[in-house]
Design a protein around this motif. Structure first.
Motif, PDB file in Angstrom:
ATOM      1  N   ALA A 215       0.827  -1.207   0.000  1.00 52.28           N
ATOM      2  CA  ALA A 215       0.000   0.000   0.000  1.00 52.28           C
ATOM      3  C   ALA A 215       0.860   1.255   0.000  1.00 52.28           C
ATOM      4  O   ALA A 215       0.562   2.229  -0.700  1.00 52.28           O
ATOM      5  CB  ALA A 215      -0.943  -0.010   1.204  1.00 52.28           C
ATOM      6  N   ARG A 216       1.938   1.255   0.801  1.00 50.38           N
ATOM      7  CA  ARG A 216       2.833   2.412   0.823  1.00 50.38           C
ATOM      8  C   ARG A 216       3.479   2.628  -0.544  1.00 50.38           C
ATOM      9  O   ARG A 216       3.631   3.764  -1.009  1.00 50.38           O
ATOM     10  CB  ARG A 216       3.919   2.231   1.888  1.00 50.38           C
ATOM     11  N   SER A 217       3.839   1.524  -1.189  1.00 53.00           N
ATOM     12  CA  SER A 217       4.454   1.616  -2.518  1.00 53.00           C
ATOM     13  C   SER A 217       3.474   2.191  -3.530  1.00 53.00           C
ATOM     14  O   SER A 217       3.818   3.069  -4.327  1.00 53.00           O
ATOM     15  CB  SER A 217       4.920   0.227  -2.971  1.00 53.00           C
ATOM     16  N   VAL A 218       2.235   1.716  -3.489  1.00 53.67           N
ATOM     17  CA  VAL A 218       1.210   2.207  -4.416  1.00 53.67           C
ATOM     18  C   VAL A 218       0.871   3.661  -4.107  1.00 53.67           C
ATOM     19  O   VAL A 218       0.720   4.486  -5.014  1.00 53.67           O
ATOM     20  CB  VAL A 218      -0.056   1.320  -4.338  1.00 53.67           C
ATOM     21  N   GLY A 219       0.734   3.977  -2.826  1.00 50.09           N
ATOM     22  CA  GLY A 219       0.374   5.338  -2.431  1.00 50.09           C
ATOM     23  C   GLY A 219       1.401   6.373  -2.845  1.00 50.09           C
ATOM     24  O   GLY A 219       1.053   7.529  -3.111  1.00 50.09           O
ATOM     25  N   GLY A 220       2.668   5.978  -2.916  1.00 50.22           N
ATOM     26  CA  GLY A 220       3.716   6.924  -3.289  1.00 50.22           C
ATOM     27  C   GLY A 220       4.111   6.857  -4.748  1.00 50.22           C
ATOM     28  O   GLY A 220       5.073   7.525  -5.155  1.00 50.22           O
ATOM     29  N   SER A 224       0.431   5.283 -10.240  1.00 45.13           N
ATOM     30  CA  SER A 224      -0.854   4.785  -9.717  1.00 45.13           C
ATOM     31  C   SER A 224      -1.965   5.796  -9.962  1.00 45.13           C
ATOM     32  O   SER A 224      -3.089   5.434 -10.322  1.00 45.13           O
ATOM     33  CB  SER A 224      -0.733   4.491  -8.221  1.00 45.13           C
ATOM     34  N   LYS A 225      -1.656   7.085  -9.753  1.00 42.69           N
ATOM     35  CA  LYS A 225      -2.653   8.123 -10.002  1.00 42.69           C
ATOM     36  C   LYS A 225      -3.041   8.158 -11.471  1.00 42.69           C
ATOM     37  O   LYS A 225      -4.206   8.337 -11.822  1.00 42.69           O
ATOM     38  CB  LYS A 225      -2.119   9.486  -9.559  1.00 42.69           C
ATOM     39  N   LYS A 226      -2.049   7.981 -12.347  1.00 47.74           N
ATOM     40  CA  LYS A 226      -2.333   7.984 -13.779  1.00 47.74           C
ATOM     41  C   LYS A 226      -3.172   6.765 -14.169  1.00 47.74           C
ATOM     42  O   LYS A 226      -4.021   6.851 -15.051  1.00 47.74           O
ATOM     43  CB  LYS A 226      -1.028   8.003 -14.566  1.00 47.74           C
ATOM     44  N   ALA A 227      -2.929   5.640 -13.497  1.00 45.70           N
ATOM     45  CA  ALA A 227      -3.636   4.403 -13.831  1.00 45.70           C
ATOM     46  C   ALA A 227      -5.128   4.484 -13.524  1.00 45.70           C
ATOM     47  O   ALA A 227      -5.921   3.749 -14.123  1.00 45.70           O
ATOM     48  CB  ALA A 227      -3.013   3.233 -13.074  1.00 45.70           C
ATOM     49  N   LEU A 231     -11.071   5.801 -14.078  1.00 39.03           N
ATOM     50  CA  LEU A 231     -11.905   5.087 -13.114  1.00 39.03           C
ATOM     51  C   LEU A 231     -12.724   6.051 -12.265  1.00 39.03           C
ATOM     52  O   LEU A 231     -12.288   7.159 -11.981  1.00 39.03           O
ATOM     53  CB  LEU A 231     -11.031   4.224 -12.196  1.00 39.03           C
ATOM     54  N   THR A 232     -13.898   5.603 -11.840  1.00 37.82           N
ATOM     55  CA  THR A 232     -14.715   6.412 -10.938  1.00 37.82           C
ATOM     56  C   THR A 232     -14.254   6.266  -9.488  1.00 37.82           C
ATOM     57  O   THR A 232     -14.577   7.110  -8.650  1.00 37.82           O
ATOM     58  CB  THR A 232     -16.194   6.000 -11.018  1.00 37.82           C
ATOM     59  N   HIS A 233     -13.515   5.196  -9.185  1.00 34.45           N
ATOM     60  CA  HIS A 233     -13.020   4.966  -7.824  1.00 34.45           C
ATOM     61  C   HIS A 233     -11.496   4.953  -7.834  1.00 34.45           C
ATOM     62  O   HIS A 233     -10.883   4.447  -8.779  1.00 34.45           O
ATOM     63  CB  HIS A 233     -13.518   3.622  -7.287  1.00 34.45           C
ATOM     64  N   PRO A 234     -10.873   5.457  -6.774  1.00 37.15           N
ATOM     65  CA  PRO A 234      -9.420   5.332  -6.665  1.00 37.15           C
ATOM     66  C   PRO A 234      -9.029   3.862  -6.534  1.00 37.15           C
ATOM     67  O   PRO A 234      -9.846   3.018  -6.142  1.00 37.15           O
ATOM     68  CB  PRO A 234      -9.088   6.099  -5.375  1.00 37.15           C
TER      69      PRO A 234
END
Length: 253
Positions: A215-220, A224-227, A231-234
């Motif tokens: 989760a920390r890896s994805v959050g930073g 991930s934001k571009k992916a 989408l309607t949901h994060p």
């Protein structure tokens, strides 16, 4: 029952700005259609509202005839918990609650006319209740209550967020924050998002420390934001990390 929670205090940063953009886009597109169609778009819109009125009545009847309605007699523990959280949010009434059979872990908040409703899947309810993790279930229900309390389920607002996905994603972060404020248990909040991630069957097998690192890896990760732009949901692990980042300090105190 714990104290009151003001949902507006937990609105994600940037939501007001993107809500304004969404309303402007809706108004400008409406004016554009009125001009180019010589006013015929208004007639079409009125016809659409009439059609939707009858479709809503049918949809409400279909839901009531195909899903289990939770009330004082049917699963009263879930009804009472939801009612108490609705009162803490200063909602005028508790939404109607339904449980539907589905092989997915999901929940939804929506309106049929003026009636606020929450739909839960059986796997979500059984998976958490059977493990005695009712606070995680409360988080999921509270998230849907927050959509109603923050006005996300209104006709125009829901239309805007369905089209303008950036706003929809911000709304999800806001509702997660409100849900955590109601549950006031960081582990339960993380458990709820974990269930949405892997389902109740695998929940007990999850290595939580490894999940925290992921989760920390994805959050930073900027990718991930571009992916999630379409989408309607994060991404679920972005939601997971957002809860940790926002509330872990207060928990440590």
């Amino acid at each position: 029952m714990s104290g009151k929670v003001d949902p507006k205090q937990y609105v994600e940063k940037g939501t007001a700005f993107h809500t304004l953009i969404g309303w402007l886009l809706l108004l400008l597109s409406g004016l554009f259609l009125l001009v180019v169609t010589w006013g015929m778009a208004l007639i079409a819109w009125l016809i659409l509202l009439l059609v939707q009125y009858f479709m809503t009545k049918r949809s409400a009847a279909a839901l009531r005839g195909s899903a289990l309605q939770v009330d004082q007699e049917q699963m009263p523990w879930l009804y009472q918990s939801t009612q108490e959280m609705a009162e803490r949010l200063n909602m005028d009434h508790c939404p109607d609650i339904f449980i539907s059979e589905a092989n997915v872990q999901n929940a939804a908040a929506f309106k049929h006319g003026r009636r606020k409703k929450i739909l839960l899947t059986d796997d979500i309810v059984y998976g958490m209740q059977s493990r005695g993790n009712e606070k995680a279930l409360q988080f999921i229900v509270a998230h849907e209550l927050a959509h109603h309390a923050l006005g996300h389920t209104g006709y125009f607002r829901s239309t805007i967020s369905a089209i303008y996905k950036k706003l929809s994603r911000l709304d999800e972060f806001s509702c997660d924050a409100v849900a955590h404020a109601l549950v006031d248990d960081l582990e339960a909040s993380k458990d709820a998002l974990t269930v949405l991630l892997v389902g109740p069957q695998l929940f007990d097998r999850v290595n939580k420390e490894a999940l925290e690192r992921q989760a920390r890896s994805v959050g930073g990760d900027s990718q991930s934001k571009k992916a999630e732009r379409s989408l309607t949901h994060p991404l679920l692990l972005r939601r997971y990390q957002a809860i940790v980042d926002r509330f872990s300090r207060s928990t440590d105190r």
